[in-house]
Each structure stands twice: as structure tokens, then as C-alpha cells.
Enzyme design. Sequence first.
Site, PDB file in Angstrom:
ATOM      1  N   ASN A  56      40.591  32.174  42.932  1.00  0.00           N
ATOM      2  CA  ASN A  56      40.386  30.574  43.180  1.00  0.00           C
ATOM      3  C   ASN A  56      38.685  30.321  42.557  1.00  0.00           C
ATOM      4  O   ASN A  56      38.282  29.596  42.905  1.00  0.00           O
ATOM      5  CB  ASN A  56      40.277  30.360  44.694  1.00  0.00           C
ATOM      6  CG  ASN A  56      39.190  31.102  45.489  1.00  0.00           C
ATOM      7  OD1 ASN A  56      38.951  32.291  45.027  1.00  0.00           O
ATOM      8  ND2 ASN A  56      38.738  30.803  46.482  1.00  0.00           N
ATOM      9  N   GLU A  57      38.581  31.342  41.529  1.00  0.00           N
ATOM     10  CA  GLU A  57      37.264  31.064  40.667  1.00  0.00           C
ATOM     11  C   GLU A  57      37.127  29.670  40.096  1.00  0.00           C
ATOM     12  O   GLU A  57      36.105  29.081  40.517  1.00  0.00           O
ATOM     13  CB  GLU A  57      36.981  32.254  39.861  1.00  0.00           C
ATOM     14  CG  GLU A  57      36.746  33.386  40.215  1.00  0.00           C
ATOM     15  CD  GLU A  57      37.596  34.359  40.653  1.00  0.00           C
ATOM     16  OE1 GLU A  57      37.558  35.479  40.807  1.00  0.00           O
ATOM     17  OE2 GLU A  57      38.901  33.748  40.792  1.00  0.00           O
TER      18      GLU A  57
END
Length: 260
Positions: free
Chosen positions: A133-134
Site C-alpha cells: 500500500n505504499e
Amino acid sequence: MSWTIERRGRVAVVTMNTNPVNAQNRAFFADLHNAFDRLERDHPQSPVVLTGTGARFSAGLDLGEHFPLFAGDPAQVASWFADYRATNMRLFTYPRPTVAAVNGHAFAGGVITAAVCDHRIAVADDHVKFGLNEVPIGVPMPAVYIRMLAFAWGEPVATRASLLGEIVNPTQAYTMGMVHELVDADVLLDRAIEIAEQTPDDCLPQYAFTKRACQAAALRDIAELADQLDAELPIEMTSDDARHAHRRYWTQLKVKQPPS
């Protein structure tokens, strides 16, 4: 607390226990190097199983530590990233069989830690969640990790997972090829040890050579392409847009203002 190393027959089982969710911070990185120092010194011929405790494999970067870092001096971010890169490169290139026994949730850096192991098995529990989920929280995915993920999963899956930041369950992760198999929690560790033991003792040098050969193109790309691209990371991580995204995500997650 240093990670525990327990011998199970020929196999060294390494249990991450830096903090309750194995959030990846400076202490976590130090624990990884300490554990692999001990493996090289005390268990040099042992295949390795890497796992976590409780309901978490690793929650990824410790945002309480890293969001303030990303709000600061790009030079400090560059120094931090060099250390962070070294931890994953050490695991990726470790010359013995490495098996990730993914016992629970894994996000962001936690997914990368699992992916850079040679083999990945996970609990067959669709309450567990995985995700890179960067990008949706304002952190660019380093090119070095994209190349490692492409090696582990293939380029289409690495690209999809990295760009979209989807949160998936183990069944979806298995279907995508992010993990090799799913097993019940009560047999996860035994199955991981069984996989780690598949290479006979007298074939470990051949395993190490073949692993180097398999990774040769990836390591070339990292040295010639990814590392040059990643020189831009400190600016990308500390940009105004990135900092705005960090504050937005922290406020959503914690229902309060981020640390400064």
C-alpha cells in the site's frame, strides 16, 4: 529484543519479534542483521524459515518513525534508504534456502520481506490481509524492490500490486502467485520446515550457486538500472504531495494529526 533462532532438525527457524506487529523501524533492521550474523556464525549450513508471531507477519514500515523522517531532510532519507535496502538485499541473496512462513497480516515492507525469500507459504485464513500500500499513502516504491518482486512474482503481478496498492486475502494472493501455497495455521511451521529441508546437506553449495545464477539478471538490473533510479527517491519521498498524502493517511488511520 533480538529475534529468536530455534533449530528444528537441520532448519533454523527465525521468529521476528522486534515489536508486537513487527513494524519495520531501525530496531527491526538491526534485529534482522543480528539474526543473520548469528545464522552465518552458528548455523551456516542451515536452511532458514522466517516467521512472525501472533496475527502479524509484519506490518511494514513503522509510520510513527518514518513519516517524520520523510517530512525532513532528503539527505537523511537517502542515508536511511541505504540501510533499508541492505536488509532486503541480505535476505534476497542469502545463500541457503529461505522460506517465509507468513503467519498473519503483511503490509508494504512486510510483503517485501516475505517476497525476497525463496519460497512463501501463508495461512489459509481469508481474514488475513496482504498488500503493497505504499503508493496510496504517498510512498514511492523503490525500483530495487520492484525488481525483486518481479523476480519473485513475475512482472505483471509485481506491477499490479505495486501500482494499485490492493489489499488482498491469502486466497487472492495465492491465485496471483504472490505465495506458493496455503496451509492451515496449525501446520504452517511444520510445512515450512518440510520445504526448507528438501535440499540435502551435500547439495547446499549447488543450491547457493544455482540461486546466484537464477538471480543474476535481477542483480544486474538492480546495479545498472534500479539503483540509479532510486537516487531520486529522497526527493520523491519528501515532496509536498508526498507529505500531504502522509498526513492524510495518518489522520485516517489514527484519527489524529501525524507526528512532526
